[in-house]
Motif scaffolding. Structure first.
Motif, PDB file in Angstrom:
ATOM      1  N   LEU A  20      22.960  45.748 126.994  1.00 28.50           N
ATOM      2  CA  LEU A  20      21.687  45.013 127.180  1.00 28.50           C
ATOM      3  C   LEU A  20      20.838  46.039 127.855  1.00 28.50           C
ATOM      4  O   LEU A  20      21.072  46.714 128.917  1.00 28.50           O
ATOM      5  N   ILE A  21      19.560  46.323 127.302  1.00 31.02           N
ATOM      6  CA  ILE A  21      18.832  47.473 127.911  1.00 31.02           C
ATOM      7  C   ILE A  21      17.259  46.851 128.041  1.00 31.02           C
ATOM      8  O   ILE A  21      16.817  46.326 127.010  1.00 31.02           O
ATOM      9  N   ARG A  22      16.743  47.355 129.077  1.00 26.87           N
ATOM     10  CA  ARG A  22      15.295  46.997 129.425  1.00 26.87           C
ATOM     11  C   ARG A  22      14.545  48.157 129.770  1.00 26.87           C
ATOM     12  O   ARG A  22      15.096  48.587 130.771  1.00 26.87           O
ATOM     13  N   GLU A  23      13.275  48.427 129.488  1.00 26.47           N
ATOM     14  CA  GLU A  23      12.525  49.587 130.117  1.00 26.47           C
ATOM     15  C   GLU A  23      11.246  49.237 130.533  1.00 26.47           C
ATOM     16  O   GLU A  23      10.552  48.129 130.096  1.00 26.47           O
ATOM     17  N   TRP A  24      10.876  49.911 131.715  1.00 26.01           N
ATOM     18  CA  TRP A  24       9.540  49.620 132.301  1.00 26.01           C
ATOM     19  C   TRP A  24       8.879  50.997 132.418  1.00 26.01           C
ATOM     20  O   TRP A  24       9.486  52.002 133.171  1.00 26.01           O
ATOM     21  N   ALA A  56      25.968  46.169 143.483  1.00 22.05           N
ATOM     22  CA  ALA A  56      26.984  46.308 142.612  1.00 22.05           C
ATOM     23  C   ALA A  56      26.076  46.892 141.545  1.00 22.05           C
ATOM     24  O   ALA A  56      26.947  46.925 140.347  1.00 22.05           O
ATOM     25  N   VAL A  57      24.968  46.439 141.139  1.00 21.68           N
ATOM     26  CA  VAL A  57      24.204  46.682 140.034  1.00 21.68           C
ATOM     27  C   VAL A  57      23.097  47.960 140.195  1.00 21.68           C
ATOM     28  O   VAL A  57      22.220  48.035 139.203  1.00 21.68           O
ATOM     29  N   ARG A  58      23.043  48.410 141.535  1.00 19.96           N
ATOM     30  CA  ARG A  58      22.153  49.408 141.666  1.00 19.96           C
ATOM     31  C   ARG A  58      22.280  50.561 140.765  1.00 19.96           C
ATOM     32  O   ARG A  58      21.132  51.205 140.006  1.00 19.96           O
ATOM     33  N   MET A  64      23.017  47.178 131.015  1.00 18.27           N
ATOM     34  CA  MET A  64      24.010  46.401 131.407  1.00 18.27           C
ATOM     35  C   MET A  64      24.889  46.059 130.447  1.00 18.27           C
ATOM     36  O   MET A  64      24.359  45.803 129.385  1.00 18.27           O
ATOM     37  N   PRO A  65      26.062  45.801 130.596  1.00 21.74           N
ATOM     38  CA  PRO A  65      27.074  45.200 129.494  1.00 21.74           C
ATOM     39  C   PRO A  65      26.669  43.944 128.953  1.00 21.74           C
ATOM     40  O   PRO A  65      25.790  42.864 129.631  1.00 21.74           O
ATOM     41  N   GLU A  66      26.578  43.476 127.636  1.00 24.03           N
ATOM     42  CA  GLU A  66      25.965  42.298 126.829  1.00 24.03           C
ATOM     43  C   GLU A  66      26.736  41.082 127.635  1.00 24.03           C
ATOM     44  O   GLU A  66      26.101  39.861 127.724  1.00 24.03           O
ATOM     45  N   THR A  67      27.952  41.266 128.004  1.00 24.63           N
ATOM     46  CA  THR A  67      28.606  40.022 128.725  1.00 24.63           C
ATOM     47  C   THR A  67      27.849  39.737 130.067  1.00 24.63           C
ATOM     48  O   THR A  67      28.384  38.892 130.848  1.00 24.63           O
ATOM     49  N   ALA A  68      27.155  40.669 130.571  1.00 23.81           N
ATOM     50  CA  ALA A  68      26.630  40.188 132.108  1.00 23.81           C
ATOM     51  C   ALA A  68      25.233  39.646 131.874  1.00 23.81           C
ATOM     52  O   ALA A  68      24.169  40.289 132.548  1.00 23.81           O
ATOM     53  N   ARG A  69      24.828  38.758 130.856  1.00 20.99           N
ATOM     54  CA  ARG A  69      23.296  38.335 130.612  1.00 20.99           C
ATOM     55  C   ARG A  69      22.898  37.806 131.855  1.00 20.99           C
ATOM     56  O   ARG A  69      21.772  37.972 132.071  1.00 20.99           O
ATOM     57  N   ALA A  70      23.698  37.017 132.474  1.00 19.38           N
ATOM     58  CA  ALA A  70      22.952  36.432 133.982  1.00 19.38           C
ATOM     59  C   ALA A  70      22.708  37.386 134.687  1.00 19.38           C
ATOM     60  O   ALA A  70      21.512  37.373 135.328  1.00 19.38           O
ATOM     61  N   ALA A  71      23.422  38.287 135.072  1.00 15.47           N
ATOM     62  CA  ALA A  71      23.123  39.252 136.035  1.00 15.47           C
ATOM     63  C   ALA A  71      22.266  40.317 135.593  1.00 15.47           C
ATOM     64  O   ALA A  71      21.210  40.674 136.309  1.00 15.47           O
ATOM     65  N   PHE A  72      22.106  40.245 134.445  1.00 15.90           N
ATOM     66  CA  PHE A  72      20.878  41.264 133.700  1.00 15.90           C
ATOM     67  C   PHE A  72      19.629  40.682 133.890  1.00 15.90           C
ATOM     68  O   PHE A  72      18.817  40.991 134.386  1.00 15.90           O
ATOM     69  N   ARG A  73      19.460  39.262 133.424  1.00 17.97           N
ATOM     70  CA  ARG A  73      18.366  38.634 133.502  1.00 17.97           C
ATOM     71  C   ARG A  73      17.844  38.490 135.074  1.00 17.97           C
ATOM     72  O   ARG A  73      16.536  38.673 135.451  1.00 17.97           O
ATOM     73  N   ALA A  74      18.797  38.320 136.102  1.00 18.56           N
ATOM     74  CA  ALA A  74      18.486  38.277 137.219  1.00 18.56           C
ATOM     75  C   ALA A  74      18.010  39.537 137.914  1.00 18.56           C
ATOM     76  O   ALA A  74      16.808  39.701 138.751  1.00 18.56           O
ATOM     77  N   THR A  75      18.646  40.503 137.499  1.00 15.69           N
ATOM     78  CA  THR A  75      18.305  42.037 138.095  1.00 15.69           C
ATOM     79  C   THR A  75      16.990  42.292 137.428  1.00 15.69           C
ATOM     80  O   THR A  75      16.034  42.903 138.214  1.00 15.69           O
ATOM     81  N   ALA A  76      16.589  41.992 136.101  1.00 16.33           N
ATOM     82  CA  ALA A  76      15.408  42.340 135.357  1.00 16.33           C
ATOM     83  C   ALA A  76      14.000  41.762 136.289  1.00 16.33           C
ATOM     84  O   ALA A  76      12.961  42.322 136.386  1.00 16.33           O
ATOM     85  N   SER A  77      14.560  40.475 136.442  1.00 14.13           N
ATOM     86  CA  SER A  77      13.357  39.738 137.301  1.00 14.13           C
ATOM     87  C   SER A  77      13.075  40.359 138.894  1.00 14.13           C
ATOM     88  O   SER A  77      11.862  40.555 138.941  1.00 14.13           O
ATOM     89  N   VAL A  78      14.134  40.791 139.332  1.00 11.79           N
ATOM     90  CA  VAL A  78      13.932  41.618 140.869  1.00 11.79           C
ATOM     91  C   VAL A  78      12.904  42.660 140.595  1.00 11.79           C
ATOM     92  O   VAL A  78      11.986  43.208 141.364  1.00 11.79           O
ATOM     93  N   ILE A  79      13.428  43.405 139.477  1.00 10.21           N
ATOM     94  CA  ILE A  79      12.703  44.820 139.032  1.00 10.21           C
ATOM     95  C   ILE A  79      11.226  44.660 138.740  1.00 10.21           C
ATOM     96  O   ILE A  79      10.416  45.071 139.177  1.00 10.21           O
TER      97      ILE A  79
END
Length: 212
Positions: free
Chosen positions: A16-20, A48-50, A64-79
């Motif tokens: 999973l990839i997201r850019e800003w 753990a995700v820095r 992040m790996p596609e299997t970590a969708r929940a962590a990905f969404r949470a991290t993207a929200s913080v960013i």
């Protein structure tokens, strides 16, 4: 604008990839500033995700790996929340030196004389060390104004003129000092000559006719 996508690499798990993209008002055209923003955003993320957040071609990229969708969404929200006001993030010393293309000695000198107004201080602990350091930070809008009106060029011209004037005054003072020393020496020599021609009893010696 942030973009989210799923990328599949050969022999790798899907990611999973997201850019800003960072606005110029935030980076002020400085790669050092971009790196500083990356480090600042990373510091707000769980340890753990820095390292999942990186910098690519001037943009922040979360991978992040596609299997970590929940962590990905949470991290993207913080960013995203952290970047909302990133243009106002105080500028640290190494960043202002890169933005204004100045040396550390110039930064310190202009900070002391008030030309670079401080926006306060910041204290951090050096990585892997117990010692802390405190340094001045600067308001991005003030730095942007200095950059736009080429204030640094003006300051350097003023300092060059001041140095030239100081050299002129020093040379003039040295010339005056040499002149005073020369006059003092001449007066001393004149006094010695005068004393030699005014020996005690000379007139009596002459009146007795001993010189005839």
């Amino acid at each position: 604008m942030p973009r989210t996508k799923t990328k599949t690499k050969e022999s790798d798990d899907p990611e999973l990839i997201r850019e800003w993209s960072l606005p110029v008002a935030a980076t002020l055209g400085s790669a050092v500033r971009v790196k500083g923003i990356l480090q600042e955003i990373r510091s707000r993320l769980p340890t753990a995700v820095r390292k999942s957040l990186d910098m690519q071609t001037g943009a922040l990229t979360l991978t992040m790996p596609e299997t970590a969708r929940a962590a990905f969404r949470a991290t993207a929200s913080v960013i995203s929340e952290s970047l909302a006001d990133i243009s106002n993030l105080p500028i640290i010393p190494r960043e202002i030196e890169d933005i204004l293309t100045i040396t550390a000695s110039e930064r310190k000198r202009w900070l002391e004389d008030g030309r670079l107004p401080s926006a306060g201080t910041r204290t951090v602990r050096l990585q892997g060390r117990a010692r802390k350091i405190t340094f001045h930070v600067f308001d991005p809008r003030v730095v942007e104004d200095l950059l736009d009106r080429a204030a640094v060029d003006e300051w350097r011209e003023e300092e060059a003129a001041a140095r030239a004037e100081n050299r002129r005054r020093a040379a003039h003072q040295a010339k005056l000092t040499r002149s005073r020393k020369k006059k003092k020496t001449q007066r001393t020599e004149a006094n010695i000559d005068k004393a030699a021609t005014e020996l005690s009893g000379w007139d009596d010696f002459d009146s007795d006719g001993l010189l005839r």
